[in-house]
Scaffold this motif. Sequence first.
Motif, PDB file in Angstrom:
ATOM      1  N   ALA A 118     -83.285  20.494 -49.476  1.00 37.78           N
ATOM      2  CA  ALA A 118     -83.409  19.594 -50.633  1.00 37.78           C
ATOM      3  C   ALA A 118     -84.873  19.410 -51.009  1.00 37.78           C
ATOM      4  N   ALA A 119     -85.753  19.401 -50.009  1.00 41.21           N
ATOM      5  CA  ALA A 119     -87.174  19.219 -50.284  1.00 41.21           C
ATOM      6  C   ALA A 119     -87.786  20.421 -50.988  1.00 41.21           C
ATOM      7  N   ARG A 120     -87.152  21.571 -50.901  1.00 38.65           N
ATOM      8  CA  ARG A 120     -87.666  22.778 -51.543  1.00 38.65           C
ATOM      9  C   ARG A 120     -87.147  22.953 -52.969  1.00 38.65           C
ATOM     10  N   LEU A 121     -86.120  22.192 -53.342  1.00 46.31           N
ATOM     11  CA  LEU A 121     -85.541  22.297 -54.683  1.00 46.31           C
ATOM     12  C   LEU A 121     -86.302  21.416 -55.667  1.00 46.31           C
ATOM     13  N   PRO A 122     -86.323  21.787 -56.943  1.00 43.30           N
ATOM     14  CA  PRO A 122     -87.069  20.992 -57.932  1.00 43.30           C
ATOM     15  C   PRO A 122     -86.410  19.663 -58.275  1.00 43.30           C
ATOM     16  N   ALA A 123     -85.129  19.533 -57.995  1.00 39.38           N
ATOM     17  CA  ALA A 123     -84.384  18.299 -58.294  1.00 39.38           C
ATOM     18  C   ALA A 123     -83.173  18.244 -57.378  1.00 39.38           C
ATOM     19  N   SER A 124     -82.533  17.095 -57.330  1.00 34.36           N
ATOM     20  CA  SER A 124     -81.312  16.980 -56.531  1.00 34.36           C
ATOM     21  C   SER A 124     -80.272  17.959 -57.048  1.00 34.36           C
ATOM     22  N   PRO A 125     -79.526  18.617 -56.159  1.00 38.05           N
ATOM     23  CA  PRO A 125     -78.519  19.582 -56.621  1.00 38.05           C
ATOM     24  C   PRO A 125     -77.473  18.917 -57.515  1.00 38.05           C
ATOM     25  N   SER A 126     -77.016  19.644 -58.501  1.00 36.70           N
ATOM     26  CA  SER A 126     -75.916  19.138 -59.328  1.00 36.70           C
ATOM     27  C   SER A 126     -74.591  19.252 -58.586  1.00 36.70           C
ATOM     28  N   PHE A 127     -74.566  20.136 -57.568  1.00 40.54           N
ATOM     29  CA  PHE A 127     -73.386  20.311 -56.718  1.00 40.54           C
ATOM     30  C   PHE A 127     -73.864  20.862 -55.388  1.00 40.54           C
ATOM     31  N   ALA A 128     -73.297  20.356 -54.296  1.00 41.94           N
ATOM     32  CA  ALA A 128     -73.648  20.875 -52.974  1.00 41.94           C
ATOM     33  C   ALA A 128     -72.447  20.740 -52.054  1.00 41.94           C
ATOM     34  N   ASP A 129     -72.113  21.814 -51.358  1.00 41.95           N
ATOM     35  CA  ASP A 129     -70.973  21.812 -50.440  1.00 41.95           C
ATOM     36  C   ASP A 129     -71.318  22.683 -49.240  1.00 41.95           C
ATOM     37  N   GLY A 130     -71.477  22.051 -48.084  1.00 42.07           N
ATOM     38  CA  GLY A 130     -71.811  22.768 -46.875  1.00 42.07           C
ATOM     39  C   GLY A 130     -70.621  23.259 -46.091  1.00 42.07           C
ATOM     40  N   LYS A 131     -69.424  23.130 -46.683  1.00 41.75           N
ATOM     41  CA  LYS A 131     -68.197  23.526 -45.991  1.00 41.75           C
ATOM     42  C   LYS A 131     -67.590  24.798 -46.578  1.00 41.75           C
ATOM     43  N   ARG A 132     -68.341  25.509 -47.391  1.00 39.10           N
ATOM     44  CA  ARG A 132     -67.829  26.735 -48.006  1.00 39.10           C
ATOM     45  C   ARG A 132     -68.370  27.958 -47.289  1.00 39.10           C
ATOM     46  N   TYR A 133     -67.538  28.996 -47.222  1.00 32.54           N
ATOM     47  CA  TYR A 133     -67.873  30.226 -46.509  1.00 32.54           C
ATOM     48  C   TYR A 133     -67.547  31.420 -47.402  1.00 32.54           C
ATOM     49  N   PRO A 134     -68.186  32.561 -47.172  1.00 34.34           N
ATOM     50  CA  PRO A 134     -67.825  33.767 -47.933  1.00 34.34           C
ATOM     51  C   PRO A 134     -66.344  34.084 -47.738  1.00 34.34           C
ATOM     52  N   GLN A 135     -65.673  34.454 -48.836  1.00 35.58           N
ATOM     53  CA  GLN A 135     -64.251  34.752 -48.794  1.00 35.58           C
ATOM     54  C   GLN A 135     -63.990  36.147 -49.342  1.00 35.58           C
ATOM     55  N   ALA A 136     -62.987  36.806 -48.781  1.00 33.82           N
ATOM     56  CA  ALA A 136     -62.646  38.166 -49.198  1.00 33.82           C
ATOM     57  C   ALA A 136     -62.240  38.227 -50.669  1.00 33.82           C
ATOM     58  N   ARG A 137     -61.642  37.156 -51.188  1.00 29.59           N
ATOM     59  CA  ARG A 137     -61.276  37.139 -52.614  1.00 29.59           C
ATOM     60  C   ARG A 137     -62.521  37.365 -53.474  1.00 29.59           C
ATOM     61  N   ALA A 138     -63.628  36.705 -53.117  1.00 30.32           N
ATOM     62  CA  ALA A 138     -64.867  36.868 -53.876  1.00 30.32           C
ATOM     63  C   ALA A 138     -65.447  38.264 -53.673  1.00 30.32           C
TER      64      ALA A 138
END
Length: 238
Positions: free
Chosen positions: A179-199
């Motif tokens: 967060a300290a490296r970003l220019p502003a607070s994220p508009s969306f953040a989710d730390g529970k997502r993982y790469p999926q085969a569908r993608a």
Amino acid sequence: MNLLAIDTATEACSAALGFDGKIIERSELAPRRHAELILPMIESLLAEAGLARRDLDGIAVGRGPGAFTGVRLAISVAQGLALGLDLPVVPVSSLAALALDAPDDVAHRDAPILAVIDARMGEVYTGAFRRTAEGLVEAISDEAVGPAEKWILPQNPQVHEAQWCVVGSGWDAYREALAARLPASPSFADGKRYPQARAVLRLAAPRFARGEGAAPEAALPVYLRDKVALTLDEQRAR
């Protein structure tokens, strides 16, 4: 075109099958069980679609970065199937697949995306992306691995004042540093997502259509680093 996709680069083990304009998938959060799950997932998908392995036209695979054993497993399975069936393979960045899982609604469609996977040992795998006109994602910086507090904002004027979308386990592990490296607070953040085969499948499909599938032996893993674990001295120093 009947396409199979797999990704086992992180805690998530997943497989997806594209056929008749549809995508069906299997996914499970199952650390250390990927080797026992991935082939049954593939057989289950084929059975649901009424297809045999010989009906496949290509295989897409998440090439990493991620856990060393998980990345190797996905590549090995993809190569083994492709060699046995004489099929082309398209490797896809697991970070790009993760980025594709960021929100695509009107409020977030133009937001740059930071995909972050916890690399352990105090480091994070990072990749910065933006949406394409086709609704997919493209990289706006090189993928990297390193301490979260040293992540560098891409040298692109359009992202320097933007609110980013952040997805991936690296956000939960290193939230304050990122967060300290970003220019502003994220508009969306989710730390529970993982790469999926569908993608992985969605990103690979246009490349298959353009004839960009490669020989199985050309499908190589991407680790971004060579070191698997800290030494005892390094562990004590932490």
